[in-house]
Design a protein around this motif. Structure first.
Motif, PDB file in Angstrom:
ATOM      1  N   THR A  35       0.840  -1.192   0.000  1.00  0.00           N
ATOM      2  CA  THR A  35       0.000   0.000   0.000  1.00  0.00           C
ATOM      3  C   THR A  35       0.882   1.252   0.000  1.00  0.00           C
ATOM      4  O   THR A  35       2.076   1.190   0.299  1.00  0.00           O
ATOM      5  N   LYS A  36       0.269   2.391  -0.298  1.00  0.00           N
ATOM      6  CA  LYS A  36       1.029   3.646  -0.281  1.00  0.00           C
ATOM      7  C   LYS A  36       1.589   3.932   1.110  1.00  0.00           C
ATOM      8  O   LYS A  36       2.692   4.454   1.246  1.00  0.00           O
ATOM      9  N   GLU A  37       0.837   3.575   2.141  1.00  0.00           N
ATOM     10  CA  GLU A  37       1.285   3.822   3.509  1.00  0.00           C
ATOM     11  C   GLU A  37       2.502   2.956   3.846  1.00  0.00           C
ATOM     12  O   GLU A  37       3.477   3.439   4.428  1.00  0.00           O
ATOM     13  N   ILE A  38       2.430   1.683   3.491  1.00  0.00           N
ATOM     14  CA  ILE A  38       3.561   0.789   3.752  1.00  0.00           C
ATOM     15  C   ILE A  38       4.751   1.213   2.892  1.00  0.00           C
ATOM     16  O   ILE A  38       5.891   1.199   3.357  1.00  0.00           O
ATOM     17  N   HIS A  39       4.477   1.612   1.666  1.00  0.00           N
ATOM     18  CA  HIS A  39       5.547   2.085   0.785  1.00  0.00           C
ATOM     19  C   HIS A  39       6.307   3.227   1.444  1.00  0.00           C
ATOM     20  O   HIS A  39       7.535   3.239   1.477  1.00  0.00           O
ATOM     21  N   LYS A  40       5.579   4.182   1.996  1.00  0.00           N
ATOM     22  CA  LYS A  40       6.207   5.341   2.637  1.00  0.00           C
ATOM     23  C   LYS A  40       7.098   4.900   3.801  1.00  0.00           C
ATOM     24  O   LYS A  40       8.226   5.376   3.953  1.00  0.00           O
ATOM     25  N   GLU A  41       6.598   3.967   4.618  1.00  0.00           N
ATOM     26  CA  GLU A  41       7.389   3.461   5.749  1.00  0.00           C
ATOM     27  C   GLU A  41       8.634   2.713   5.270  1.00  0.00           C
ATOM     28  O   GLU A  41       9.712   2.869   5.840  1.00  0.00           O
ATOM     29  N   LEU A  42       8.455   1.881   4.249  1.00  0.00           N
ATOM     30  CA  LEU A  42       9.577   1.100   3.729  1.00  0.00           C
ATOM     31  C   LEU A  42      10.657   2.002   3.146  1.00  0.00           C
ATOM     32  O   LEU A  42      11.854   1.773   3.380  1.00  0.00           O
ATOM     33  N   VAL A  43      10.258   3.007   2.411  1.00  0.00           N
ATOM     34  CA  VAL A  43      11.242   3.909   1.806  1.00  0.00           C
ATOM     35  C   VAL A  43      11.996   4.665   2.893  1.00  0.00           C
ATOM     36  O   VAL A  43      13.224   4.812   2.821  1.00  0.00           O
ATOM     37  N   LYS A  44      11.301   5.119   3.925  1.00  0.00           N
ATOM     38  CA  LYS A  44      11.990   5.791   5.037  1.00  0.00           C
ATOM     39  C   LYS A  44      12.990   4.842   5.676  1.00  0.00           C
ATOM     40  O   LYS A  44      14.127   5.216   5.972  1.00  0.00           O
ATOM     41  N   ASN A  45      12.577   3.593   5.886  1.00  0.00           N
ATOM     42  CA  ASN A  45      13.460   2.596   6.470  1.00  0.00           C
ATOM     43  C   ASN A  45      14.707   2.400   5.598  1.00  0.00           C
ATOM     44  O   ASN A  45      15.831   2.350   6.103  1.00  0.00           O
ATOM     45  N   LEU A  46      14.523   2.306   4.285  1.00  0.00           N
ATOM     46  CA  LEU A  46      15.660   2.106   3.388  1.00  0.00           C
ATOM     47  C   LEU A  46      16.577   3.327   3.374  1.00  0.00           C
ATOM     48  O   LEU A  46      17.803   3.186   3.330  1.00  0.00           O
ATOM     49  N   LYS A  47      16.001   4.519   3.450  1.00  0.00           N
ATOM     50  CA  LYS A  47      16.828   5.729   3.493  1.00  0.00           C
ATOM     51  C   LYS A  47      17.627   5.793   4.791  1.00  0.00           C
ATOM     52  O   LYS A  47      18.795   6.193   4.792  1.00  0.00           O
ATOM     53  N   ASP A  48      16.985   5.397   5.898  1.00  0.00           N
ATOM     54  CA  ASP A  48      17.718   5.339   7.161  1.00  0.00           C
ATOM     55  C   ASP A  48      18.838   4.297   7.086  1.00  0.00           C
ATOM     56  O   ASP A  48      19.942   4.517   7.591  1.00  0.00           O
ATOM     57  N   MET A  49      18.542   3.155   6.441  1.00  0.00           N
ATOM     58  CA  MET A  49      19.540   2.110   6.277  1.00  0.00           C
ATOM     59  C   MET A  49      20.733   2.645   5.471  1.00  0.00           C
ATOM     60  O   MET A  49      21.889   2.404   5.824  1.00  0.00           O
ATOM     61  N   TYR A  50      20.427   3.353   4.404  1.00  0.00           N
ATOM     62  CA  TYR A  50      21.488   3.971   3.607  1.00  0.00           C
ATOM     63  C   TYR A  50      22.340   4.890   4.492  1.00  0.00           C
ATOM     64  O   TYR A  50      23.567   4.862   4.427  1.00  0.00           O
TER      65      TYR A  50
END
Length: 124
Positions: A78-93
């Motif tokens: 979903t768009k909501e999960i997408h937003k959370e996942l992208v934030k997580n990946l950016k933090d991981m980066y």
């Protein structure tokens, strides 16, 4: 395996590795479709695996992403999960860029736990 791989990427990454991961993140900002999200996520994970400079991790990620490709057809990010996942990946980066192994590993655990939030309850 991927948790420790993320930590290893934090320790071994080069400037070129960071550029590859950053390029992959740019594609993730816009939600187009669940399939497109998984496609772009795979590119990020492969770049992260490459940053480990460990041949077994690179091979593992190549195999695991084949599983993720199948999941892309079967779950609806979903768009909501997408937003959370992208934030997580950016933090991981950021953790990898900062060479913070513990933080990178913790963020990968969070990333893996997102699979429990998928609409079809995908578990790995």
């Amino acid at each position: 395996i991927e948790v420790k791989g993320c930590g290893l990427a934090a320790l071994r990454r080069t400037d070129e590795d960071l550029k590859a991961m950053e390029k992959a993140l740019l594609s993730l900002d816009n939600f187009v479709s669940p399939y497109q999200f998984h496609h772009d996520d795979i590119i990020f994970h492969k770049a992260m695996a490459q940053a480990t400079h460990n041949e077994l991790m690179i091979i593992y990620m190549g195999l695991f992403t084949k599983v993720q490709e199948v999941m892309a057809f079967n779950d609806g990010v979903t768009k909501e999960i997408h937003k959370e996942l992208v934030k997580n990946l950016k933090d991981m980066y950021q953790a990898i860029e900062d060479q913070n192994q513990a933080w990178a590993e913790d963020l990968m655990v969070e990333h893996i736990n997102f699979f429990e939030k998928m609409p079809r309850g995908v578990r790995i």
